[in-house]
Design a protein around this motif. Structure first.
Motif, short mmCIF file in Angstrom:
data_model
loop_
_atom_site.label_atom_id
_atom_site.label_comp_id
_atom_site.label_asym_id
_atom_site.label_seq_id
_atom_site.Cartn_x
_atom_site.Cartn_y
_atom_site.Cartn_z
N ILE A 114 0.86 -1.19 0.00
CA ILE A 114 0.00 0.00 0.00
C ILE A 114 0.89 1.24 0.00
CG2 ILE A 114 -1.62 1.37 1.38
CD1 ILE A 114 -2.92 -1.19 2.29
N PRO A 115 0.65 2.18 -0.88
CA PRO A 115 1.49 3.38 -0.91
C PRO A 115 1.50 4.11 0.42
CG PRO A 115 0.10 3.27 -2.85
CD PRO A 115 -0.38 2.20 -1.92
N TYR A 116 2.61 4.69 0.72
CA TYR A 116 2.79 5.44 1.97
C TYR A 116 3.11 6.87 1.58
CZ TYR A 116 4.88 6.59 6.54
OH TYR A 116 5.18 7.16 7.75
N PRO A 117 2.09 7.63 1.13
CA PRO A 117 2.35 8.93 0.49
C PRO A 117 2.60 10.04 1.48
CG PRO A 117 0.01 8.52 0.55
CD PRO A 117 0.66 7.33 1.19
N ILE A 118 3.59 9.88 2.32
CA ILE A 118 3.92 10.93 3.29
C ILE A 118 5.41 10.92 3.53
CG2 ILE A 118 3.56 9.45 5.30
CD1 ILE A 118 2.37 11.90 6.72
N ASP A 119 6.03 12.08 3.55
CA ASP A 119 7.45 12.16 3.86
C ASP A 119 7.61 12.60 5.30
OD1 ASP A 119 7.21 15.02 3.93
OD2 ASP A 119 7.47 15.08 1.76
N ALA A 120 8.85 12.66 5.75
CA ALA A 120 9.12 12.98 7.15
C ALA A 120 8.64 14.37 7.52
CB ALA A 120 10.61 12.83 7.44
N LEU A 121 8.69 15.31 6.59
CA LEU A 121 8.24 16.66 6.88
C LEU A 121 6.72 16.68 7.08
CD1 LEU A 121 9.33 19.55 7.21
CD2 LEU A 121 8.80 19.93 4.80
N ALA A 122 6.00 15.96 6.22
CA ALA A 122 4.55 15.87 6.38
C ALA A 122 4.19 15.15 7.68
CB ALA A 122 3.93 15.16 5.18
N PHE A 123 4.96 14.12 8.03
CA PHE A 123 4.73 13.40 9.29
C PHE A 123 4.85 14.37 10.46
CE2 PHE A 123 6.23 9.52 12.00
CZ PHE A 123 5.04 9.58 12.72
N LEU A 124 5.87 15.23 10.43
CA LEU A 124 6.02 16.24 11.48
C LEU A 124 4.79 17.14 11.52
CD1 LEU A 124 7.60 17.81 13.64
CD2 LEU A 124 8.72 19.07 11.77
N GLY A 125 4.29 17.53 10.36
CA GLY A 125 3.10 18.39 10.32
C GLY A 125 1.90 17.73 10.96
N LEU A 151 1.52 20.33 4.57
CA LEU A 151 0.23 19.65 4.59
C LEU A 151 -0.89 20.54 4.07
CD1 LEU A 151 0.22 17.63 7.93
CD2 LEU A 151 0.50 16.78 5.60
N ILE A 152 -0.80 21.84 4.36
CA ILE A 152 -1.84 22.75 3.89
C ILE A 152 -1.90 22.76 2.36
CG2 ILE A 152 -2.47 25.20 3.72
CD1 ILE A 152 -1.47 25.47 6.63
N HIS A 153 -0.73 22.72 1.72
CA HIS A 153 -0.68 22.80 0.26
C HIS A 153 -0.82 21.43 -0.40
CE1 HIS A 153 0.10 27.03 0.35
NE2 HIS A 153 1.17 26.88 1.10
N ASP A 154 -0.61 20.37 0.39
CA ASP A 154 -0.75 19.02 -0.15
C ASP A 154 -1.90 18.32 0.59
OD1 ASP A 154 1.40 19.33 -1.91
OD2 ASP A 154 2.83 18.83 -0.34
N ASP A 155 -2.17 17.10 0.23
CA ASP A 155 -3.25 16.33 0.85
C ASP A 155 -2.76 15.77 2.18
OD1 ASP A 155 -5.31 14.72 1.55
OD2 ASP A 155 -5.09 13.31 -0.11
N PRO A 156 -3.41 16.13 3.32
CA PRO A 156 -2.92 15.64 4.61
C PRO A 156 -3.43 14.24 4.96
CG PRO A 156 -4.76 17.11 4.96
CD PRO A 156 -4.50 17.08 3.47
N SER A 157 -4.27 13.65 4.13
CA SER A 157 -4.86 12.36 4.48
C SER A 157 -3.91 11.23 4.10
CB SER A 157 -6.22 12.18 3.79
OG SER A 157 -6.06 12.26 2.37
N HIS A 158 -2.83 11.12 4.85
CA HIS A 158 -1.80 10.13 4.56
C HIS A 158 -1.83 9.00 5.59
CE1 HIS A 158 -0.10 13.09 1.81
NE2 HIS A 158 -0.03 13.95 2.81
N MET A 159 -1.23 7.88 5.24
CA MET A 159 -1.05 6.80 6.18
C MET A 159 0.29 7.00 6.89
SD MET A 159 -0.90 2.66 5.57
CE MET A 159 -2.62 2.57 5.10
N ILE A 160 0.26 7.04 8.21
CA ILE A 160 1.51 7.15 8.95
C ILE A 160 1.86 5.79 9.54
CG2 ILE A 160 1.13 9.59 9.39
CD1 ILE A 160 0.38 8.91 12.24
N CYS A 161 3.08 5.67 10.05
CA CYS A 161 3.60 4.36 10.45
C CYS A 161 2.75 3.71 11.53
CB CYS A 161 5.04 4.50 10.92
SG CYS A 161 5.29 5.70 12.28
#
Length: 318
Positions: A114-125, A151-161
């Motif tokens: 399953i894609p994990y479309p979040i980077d460490a910066l977004a995780f911090l957000g 996150l404001i400029h991108d989609d915040p609905s990501h899967m985190i660890c």
């Protein structure tokens, strides 16, 4: 009165042989951004994974949910400095049996790829928006602002660890349904001391994650840190004020379906504002938690989990 949380005792040592499928691994990475994530998340952890079979763990990674050799993770002290193991319990307080563990593993395996479309910066957000906590360190505040803007400029609905771990337990095929779902409790701020941050290394770690226009805006700060890595004050521009960070955090919270942080919230008490928590009820259960918002702190604090011990503690950890 502000209450401080005592420094927890070091857990007993544990080994890979002590683990069973379905056990939970909570980790701290060695990078500056990971350290910042852990502090903003009121935790000593910045990553979570679940123990699989065949000597593997299952985790969310940048490439998607994957299997990874646990033995390799335990020797990779250039990346990981701390790994603690926790054992999940059923709602009756009993340990999982073999059938339960097989169900948890099957659910974890169903998420592989399953894609994990979040980077460490977004995780911090996400962490900052959920916990409502930001540092006083000038560069860390700038990075927090960038993370929230990310996150404001991108989609915040990501899967985190932590979501992978939570779903493996909560959504596995057992009867009655949800019998192994970790109980998530609301916790206030832990008042962990702000960690030592290498400003130059932090900015370099974040640099490749920034949008091009933000790199241009921060180029002066980056150049200044090249000549003065320990800069105590922000060059060229000030660090964002509390109100600016709160405004950004509230924008993200609204997108995540969370209540808005009050305008009067302070840095010291913002972490206690999760879903109307109050000093009279500093810890209470959260019914039907959103799996996407489960944090490493929630997995560590859950009364459904008992700590097994520490598998790894690198010399670099304080």
């Amino acid at each position: 009165m502000t209450q401080t949380t005592p420094t927890p005792a070091t857990p007993p040592a544990a080994a890979q042989e002590d683990l069973l499928p379905g056990d939970i691994l909570l980790m701290l990475s060695s990078g500056q951004l990971s350290t910042l994530i852990a502090w903003c998340g009121d935790s000593i952890y910045s990553h979570a994974a679940i123990v699989a079979d065949q000597g593997d763990l299952i985790e969310a990674a940048a490439s998607g949910v994957r299997r990874y050799p646990l033995a390799q993770r335990l020797v990779d002290t250039t990346e990981i400095v701390l790994i603690d193991a926790y054992r999940p319990l059923a709602h009756d307080g009993n340990a999982l049996d073999d059938a339960d563990r097989a169900s948890v593993l099957a659910k974890a395996e169903s998420m592989l790829g399953i894609p994990y479309p979040i980077d460490a910066l977004a995780f911090l957000g996400v962490v900052v928006a959920v916990r409502g906590k930001w540092p006083q360190n000038w560069l860390a505040r700038i990075v927090v602002r960038e993370a929230l803007d990310h996150l404001i400029h991108d989609d915040p609905s990501h899967m985190i660890c932590s979501e992978v771990v939570y779903r493996a337990l909560a959504q596995c095929d057992v009867q009655p349904t949800g019998r192994l779902a970790p109980r998530i409790v609301m916790t206030g701020p832990t008042h962990l001391p702000f960690p030592k941050i290498d400003a130059k290394a932090l900015l370099e770690e974040v640099w490749g994650l920034l949008h091009p226009q933000r790199r241009e805006a921060l180029a002066g700060i980056r150049a200044h840190l090249e000549t003065d890595p320990q800069a105590a004050t922000p060059p060229l521009q000030g660090a964002p004020a509390d109100a600016a960070l709160r405004e950004r955090a509230n924008t993200v919270r609204d997108r995540l379906g969370l209540s808005i942080l009050p305008i009067t919230a302070s840095v010291d008490d913002a972490g206690a504002l999760l879903e109307e928590a109050s000093p009279e009820t500093p810890v209470r259960a959260i019914p039907n938690p959103n799996p996407k918002l489960v944090m490493p702190l929630d997995l560590a604090s859950s009364p459904s989990h008992t700590q097994i011990g520490r598998l790894l503690q690198a010399d670099t950890i304080k």
